[in-house]
Design a protein around this motif. Sequence first.
Motif, PDB file in Angstrom:
ATOM      1  N   UNK A  12       0.837  -1.202   0.000  1.00  0.00           N
ATOM      2  CA  UNK A  12       0.000   0.000   0.000  1.00  0.00           C
ATOM      3  C   UNK A  12       0.871   1.251   0.000  1.00  0.00           C
ATOM      4  N   UNK A  13       1.923   1.234   0.823  1.00  0.00           N
ATOM      5  CA  UNK A  13       2.835   2.378   0.867  1.00  0.00           C
ATOM      6  C   UNK A  13       3.481   2.611  -0.492  1.00  0.00           C
ATOM      7  N   UNK A  14       3.817   1.523  -1.207  1.00  0.00           N
ATOM      8  CA  UNK A  14       4.427   1.651  -2.532  1.00  0.00           C
ATOM      9  C   UNK A  14       3.428   2.247  -3.533  1.00  0.00           C
ATOM     10  N   UNK A  15       2.164   1.836  -3.432  1.00  0.00           N
ATOM     11  CA  UNK A  15       1.125   2.381  -4.315  1.00  0.00           C
ATOM     12  C   UNK A  15       0.956   3.882  -4.069  1.00  0.00           C
ATOM     13  N   UNK A  16       0.930   4.273  -2.807  1.00  0.00           N
ATOM     14  CA  UNK A  16       0.778   5.688  -2.457  1.00  0.00           C
ATOM     15  C   UNK A  16       1.978   6.504  -2.928  1.00  0.00           C
ATOM     16  N   UNK A  17       3.172   5.966  -2.718  1.00  0.00           N
ATOM     17  CA  UNK A  17       4.382   6.674  -3.141  1.00  0.00           C
ATOM     18  C   UNK A  17       4.409   6.839  -4.654  1.00  0.00           C
ATOM     19  N   UNK A  18       4.009   5.797  -5.364  1.00  0.00           N
ATOM     20  CA  UNK A  18       3.986   5.862  -6.823  1.00  0.00           C
ATOM     21  C   UNK A  18       2.970   6.889  -7.310  1.00  0.00           C
ATOM     22  N   UNK A  19       1.858   7.021  -6.569  1.00  0.00           N
ATOM     23  CA  UNK A  19       0.796   7.942  -6.981  1.00  0.00           C
ATOM     24  C   UNK A  19       1.245   9.395  -6.951  1.00  0.00           C
ATOM     25  N   UNK A  20       2.113   9.749  -6.015  1.00  0.00           N
ATOM     26  CA  UNK A  20       2.519  11.148  -5.868  1.00  0.00           C
ATOM     27  C   UNK A  20       3.885  11.434  -6.480  1.00  0.00           C
ATOM     28  N   UNK A  30      -5.376  15.509  -5.243  1.00  0.00           N
ATOM     29  CA  UNK A  30      -6.209  14.818  -6.230  1.00  0.00           C
ATOM     30  C   UNK A  30      -5.711  13.398  -6.483  1.00  0.00           C
ATOM     31  N   UNK A  31      -4.410  13.236  -6.590  1.00  0.00           N
ATOM     32  CA  UNK A  31      -3.851  11.900  -6.837  1.00  0.00           C
ATOM     33  C   UNK A  31      -4.120  10.962  -5.666  1.00  0.00           C
ATOM     34  N   UNK A  32      -4.025  11.476  -4.440  1.00  0.00           N
ATOM     35  CA  UNK A  32      -4.264  10.624  -3.290  1.00  0.00           C
ATOM     36  C   UNK A  32      -5.749  10.299  -3.129  1.00  0.00           C
ATOM     37  N   UNK A  33      -6.621  11.203  -3.543  1.00  0.00           N
ATOM     38  CA  UNK A  33      -8.059  10.886  -3.567  1.00  0.00           C
ATOM     39  C   UNK A  33      -8.315   9.732  -4.525  1.00  0.00           C
ATOM     40  N   UNK A 159      -1.235  11.426   3.335  1.00  0.00           N
ATOM     41  CA  UNK A 159      -1.752  12.732   2.918  1.00  0.00           C
ATOM     42  C   UNK A 159      -1.343  13.819   3.893  1.00  0.00           C
ATOM     43  N   UNK A 160      -1.396  13.517   5.187  1.00  0.00           N
ATOM     44  CA  UNK A 160      -0.961  14.482   6.206  1.00  0.00           C
ATOM     45  C   UNK A 160       0.513  14.838   6.018  1.00  0.00           C
TER      46      UNK A 160
END
Length: 244
Positions: A12-20, A30-33, A159-160
């Motif tokens: 999950x952390x890798x998906x979030x990092x890739x998103x931003x 917007x990307x994190x939404x 996000x924070x």
Amino acid sequence: MVAVSDRERERIAAVLADAVRGAEPGEVPERLCAVAVRLLPVSGASVALCGEGIPVPLSASGPRAAELMEMQATLGDGPCLWAAETGAPVYVPDLRGGRDAVRWPVFAQQAAAVGVRAVYALPLGDRTACLGTLDLYRDVPGELAGDEVRTAQLVADVLTAALTALPLGEGDGLRPPGEEPWLSALATGHDVVHQAVGMVMAQLGVGADDALARLRAHAFAQGRTVFDEGRDVVGRRTRFDDRD
């Protein structure tokens, strides 16, 4: 509850990092939404910062999520505003039944009318310093499972961290000369509302809280958002007086 395994947390952390990765500051919310909707059983997500009397909408995964965010800003009530005020998560599994429908009756009715049955609002930050909220919406009622709650919290934590690390605007020393602050660009509606509140205060001779309440009530009566109403007041298309 089912705990999130270390391997799943890393995924999950890798998906979030890739998103931003490679995103401009204004693109991060917007990307994190969007990634929250991918990772969780929800139909929409939005992000708003805490503001003086009214939330500052930053981004949403789509038009309906944006509408629900603006709906609560107009009403001055709802689970997302409550999460921001208390600094604690608010999980609303069914807007049509039980205490949730009674707790925020007007919002519950309006949200259900556009097809939203559940809302999950997570504060950004903590009880001592809440920056805003990550708000998740679902078309069907129901609780989030334990692992889903943990995933939602991980998204909120990322996000924070992203928001606190981003340059906010004037005077931060990190923005090229002449470039508009990303937060100012996203929060123009919030600024308009504050300008409108000042004009209503002058027109009616009332305080800021009363002026905002009048603005919200007028917007609700007209079936509009407080942001649209604020633009009309600032544009002098709507004027408040003692007969209003």
